[in-house]
Scaffold this motif. Sequence first.
Motif, PDB file in Angstrom:
ATOM      1  N   VAL A  65      60.813 -10.195 -23.593  1.00 54.74           N
ATOM      2  CA  VAL A  65      61.390 -11.178 -24.509  1.00 54.74           C
ATOM      3  C   VAL A  65      62.070 -12.239 -23.652  1.00 54.74           C
ATOM      4  O   VAL A  65      62.979 -11.931 -22.882  1.00 54.74           O
ATOM      5  CB  VAL A  65      62.424 -10.529 -25.459  1.00 54.74           C
ATOM      6  CG1 VAL A  65      63.003 -11.565 -26.404  1.00 54.74           C
ATOM      7  CG2 VAL A  65      61.797  -9.376 -26.225  1.00 54.74           C
ATOM      8  N   SER A 105      54.987  -3.403 -20.000  1.00 50.70           N
ATOM      9  CA  SER A 105      56.163  -3.629 -20.851  1.00 50.70           C
ATOM     10  C   SER A 105      56.019  -4.908 -21.657  1.00 50.70           C
ATOM     11  O   SER A 105      55.298  -5.829 -21.279  1.00 50.70           O
ATOM     12  CB  SER A 105      57.418  -3.748 -19.981  1.00 50.70           C
ATOM     13  OG  SER A 105      57.615  -2.584 -19.234  1.00 50.70           O
ATOM     14  N   LYS A 106      56.741  -4.949 -22.765  1.00 46.31           N
ATOM     15  CA  LYS A 106      56.868  -6.191 -23.524  1.00 46.31           C
ATOM     16  C   LYS A 106      58.070  -6.932 -22.963  1.00 46.31           C
ATOM     17  O   LYS A 106      59.057  -6.326 -22.575  1.00 46.31           O
ATOM     18  CB  LYS A 106      57.118  -5.902 -25.002  1.00 46.31           C
ATOM     19  CG  LYS A 106      55.934  -5.289 -25.694  1.00 46.31           C
ATOM     20  CD  LYS A 106      56.248  -5.043 -27.150  1.00 46.31           C
ATOM     21  CE  LYS A 106      55.086  -4.360 -27.837  1.00 46.31           C
ATOM     22  NZ  LYS A 106      55.396  -4.031 -29.225  1.00 46.31           N
ATOM     23  N   ASN A 158      68.298  -5.677 -30.624  1.00 43.64           N
ATOM     24  CA  ASN A 158      67.916  -4.687 -31.632  1.00 43.64           C
ATOM     25  C   ASN A 158      66.541  -4.977 -32.228  1.00 43.64           C
ATOM     26  O   ASN A 158      65.735  -4.076 -32.398  1.00 43.64           O
ATOM     27  CB  ASN A 158      68.958  -4.612 -32.748  1.00 43.64           C
ATOM     28  CG  ASN A 158      70.155  -3.791 -32.351  1.00 43.64           C
ATOM     29  OD1 ASN A 158      70.042  -2.876 -31.551  1.00 43.64           O
ATOM     30  ND2 ASN A 158      71.298  -4.113 -32.900  1.00 43.64           N
ATOM     31  N   GLU A 159      66.282  -6.227 -32.537  1.00 41.93           N
ATOM     32  CA  GLU A 159      65.019  -6.585 -33.204  1.00 41.93           C
ATOM     33  C   GLU A 159      63.803  -6.185 -32.369  1.00 41.93           C
ATOM     34  O   GLU A 159      62.810  -5.686 -32.896  1.00 41.93           O
ATOM     35  CB  GLU A 159      64.991  -8.082 -33.479  1.00 41.93           C
ATOM     36  CG  GLU A 159      63.753  -8.542 -34.204  1.00 41.93           C
ATOM     37  CD  GLU A 159      63.769 -10.041 -34.479  1.00 41.93           C
ATOM     38  OE1 GLU A 159      62.674 -10.603 -34.640  1.00 41.93           O
ATOM     39  OE2 GLU A 159      64.859 -10.641 -34.536  1.00 41.93           O
ATOM     40  N   TYR A 160      63.880  -6.404 -31.063  1.00 39.93           N
ATOM     41  CA  TYR A 160      62.756  -6.093 -30.181  1.00 39.93           C
ATOM     42  C   TYR A 160      62.907  -4.740 -29.486  1.00 39.93           C
ATOM     43  O   TYR A 160      62.138  -4.411 -28.597  1.00 39.93           O
ATOM     44  CB  TYR A 160      62.559  -7.204 -29.153  1.00 39.93           C
ATOM     45  CG  TYR A 160      62.154  -8.506 -29.794  1.00 39.93           C
ATOM     46  CD1 TYR A 160      60.868  -8.685 -30.278  1.00 39.93           C
ATOM     47  CD2 TYR A 160      63.068  -9.546 -29.934  1.00 39.93           C
ATOM     48  CE1 TYR A 160      60.486  -9.874 -30.871  1.00 39.93           C
ATOM     49  CE2 TYR A 160      62.702 -10.736 -30.533  1.00 39.93           C
ATOM     50  CZ  TYR A 160      61.413 -10.900 -30.996  1.00 39.93           C
ATOM     51  OH  TYR A 160      61.045 -12.074 -31.593  1.00 39.93           O
ATOM     52  N   ARG A 161      63.926  -3.987 -29.879  1.00 39.87           N
ATOM     53  CA  ARG A 161      64.180  -2.658 -29.308  1.00 39.87           C
ATOM     54  C   ARG A 161      64.223  -2.701 -27.783  1.00 39.87           C
ATOM     55  O   ARG A 161      63.578  -1.916 -27.085  1.00 39.87           O
ATOM     56  CB  ARG A 161      63.140  -1.665 -29.781  1.00 39.87           C
ATOM     57  CG  ARG A 161      63.168  -1.467 -31.270  1.00 39.87           C
ATOM     58  CD  ARG A 161      62.138  -0.480 -31.712  1.00 39.87           C
ATOM     59  NE  ARG A 161      62.249  -0.291 -33.157  1.00 39.87           N
ATOM     60  CZ  ARG A 161      61.649   0.668 -33.815  1.00 39.87           C
ATOM     61  NH1 ARG A 161      60.898   1.538 -33.186  1.00 39.87           N
ATOM     62  NH2 ARG A 161      61.790   0.762 -35.120  1.00 39.87           N
ATOM     63  N   VAL A 162      64.997  -3.633 -27.266  1.00 38.39           N
ATOM     64  CA  VAL A 162      65.113  -3.831 -25.821  1.00 38.39           C
ATOM     65  C   VAL A 162      65.726  -2.588 -25.179  1.00 38.39           C
ATOM     66  O   VAL A 162      66.766  -2.106 -25.617  1.00 38.39           O
ATOM     67  CB  VAL A 162      65.957  -5.083 -25.513  1.00 38.39           C
ATOM     68  CG1 VAL A 162      66.226  -5.215 -24.029  1.00 38.39           C
ATOM     69  CG2 VAL A 162      65.266  -6.330 -26.055  1.00 38.39           C
ATOM     70  N   ALA A 182      68.176 -10.127 -30.727  1.00 40.65           N
ATOM     71  CA  ALA A 182      66.920  -9.713 -30.085  1.00 40.65           C
ATOM     72  C   ALA A 182      67.026  -8.321 -29.466  1.00 40.65           C
ATOM     73  O   ALA A 182      66.033  -7.589 -29.428  1.00 40.65           O
ATOM     74  CB  ALA A 182      66.524 -10.723 -29.020  1.00 40.65           C
TER      75      ALA A 182
END
Length: 77
Positions: A15, A12-13, A30-34, A28
């Motif tokens: 943040v 996984s990524k 939305n930006e990083y598609r959490v 974040a």
Amino acid sequence: SMVMNAALFAGSKIVVFPSFNFHQTLRALNEYRVTRAHLAPPILVAFAKHPHVVEKFGPFPYLTDLFSGGGPLDAIA
């Protein structure tokens, strides 16, 4: 660290922020598609007390799981 290490092991990524910033955290999502967020109870309470701000940054189409730990989560009246 166990949650973070398990996520890294699964590929996984992650943040991570050095400190909490209300608006930065919402952006974040939305930006990083959490898809899964592990948040401390005070952060979730802050989001619940400011739904108009959360709505401004939403919707959060990728967020499927929200976890809280490390302390009690107060009821929001």
